[in-house]
Design a protein around this motif. Structure first.
Motif, short mmCIF file in Angstrom:
data_model
loop_
_atom_site.label_atom_id
_atom_site.label_comp_id
_atom_site.label_asym_id
_atom_site.label_seq_id
_atom_site.Cartn_x
_atom_site.Cartn_y
_atom_site.Cartn_z
N LEU A 188 0.79 -1.19 -0.13
CA LEU A 188 -0.20 0.13 -0.02
C LEU A 188 0.92 1.27 -0.09
O LEU A 188 1.91 1.28 0.76
N SER A 189 0.54 2.23 -0.70
CA SER A 189 1.28 3.48 -0.72
C SER A 189 0.78 4.54 0.33
O SER A 189 1.74 5.27 0.84
N GLU A 190 -0.32 4.25 0.95
CA GLU A 190 -0.77 5.01 1.99
C GLU A 190 -1.63 3.96 2.88
O GLU A 190 -2.24 3.08 2.65
N ASN A 191 -1.83 4.36 4.28
CA ASN A 191 -2.70 3.59 5.01
C ASN A 191 -4.17 3.72 4.53
O ASN A 191 -4.84 4.47 4.32
N GLU A 192 -4.66 2.31 4.94
CA GLU A 192 -5.90 2.30 4.41
C GLU A 192 -6.96 2.86 5.27
O GLU A 192 -6.68 3.03 6.56
N LYS A 193 -8.09 3.53 4.94
CA LYS A 193 -9.13 4.50 5.56
C LYS A 193 -10.28 3.54 5.88
O LYS A 193 -10.95 3.05 5.07
N TRP A 194 -10.46 3.46 7.27
CA TRP A 194 -11.33 2.49 7.71
C TRP A 194 -12.53 3.21 7.94
O TRP A 194 -13.88 2.49 7.52
N SER A 243 -13.09 10.38 6.77
CA SER A 243 -12.20 11.33 7.46
C SER A 243 -13.14 12.27 8.10
O SER A 243 -12.83 12.72 9.04
#
Length: 115
Positions: free
Chosen positions: A24-30, A33
């Motif tokens: 992954l290039s960035e953390n997953e958003k659960w 925001s």
């Protein structure tokens, strides 16, 4: 033979797709925001002492407050604590009150809790 050819093609296709997997290039958003949960997580990461710093916290002491009006605040609102209810009887102008304030400041400064 058909089944063996089918599984061989399926194996090759999955092998090719497996080689295309990247981290992954960035953390997953659960959660979104703008949700209360995401704001609470962000608030916890930015506000609370994490234990890796110098071990000090900043304390603000405010005089002349009678309480907080939380009637318009939901318990899930992480940014608003309510409206300040000022003590209209609070008066710092008498000399005795100023002396007591200086005494309190000296007690805090000389406390073992303050470094």
């Amino acid at each position: 033979y058909f089944v063996m050819i089918f599984f061989a093609l399926w194996f090759i296709a999955t092998l090719v797709l497996a080689t295309m997997i990247e981290p992954l290039s960035e953390n997953e958003k659960w959660v979104p925001s703008d949700s209360n949960v995401a704001q609470a997580f962000e608030n916890m990461q930015d506000t609370y002492h994490k234990g890796e710093g110098d071990g000090f916290i900043k304390v603000n002491i405010v005089y002349g407050i009678d309480g907080l009006d939380r009637s318009d605040v939901t318990p899930y609102d992480v940014e608003s604590i309510g409206d300040v209810e000022w003590d209209n009887q609070f008066d710092l102008s008498p000399k005795e009150n100023q002396k007591r304030l200086v005494e309190i400041c000296q007690e805090i400064e000389n406390s073992d809790l303050v470094q």
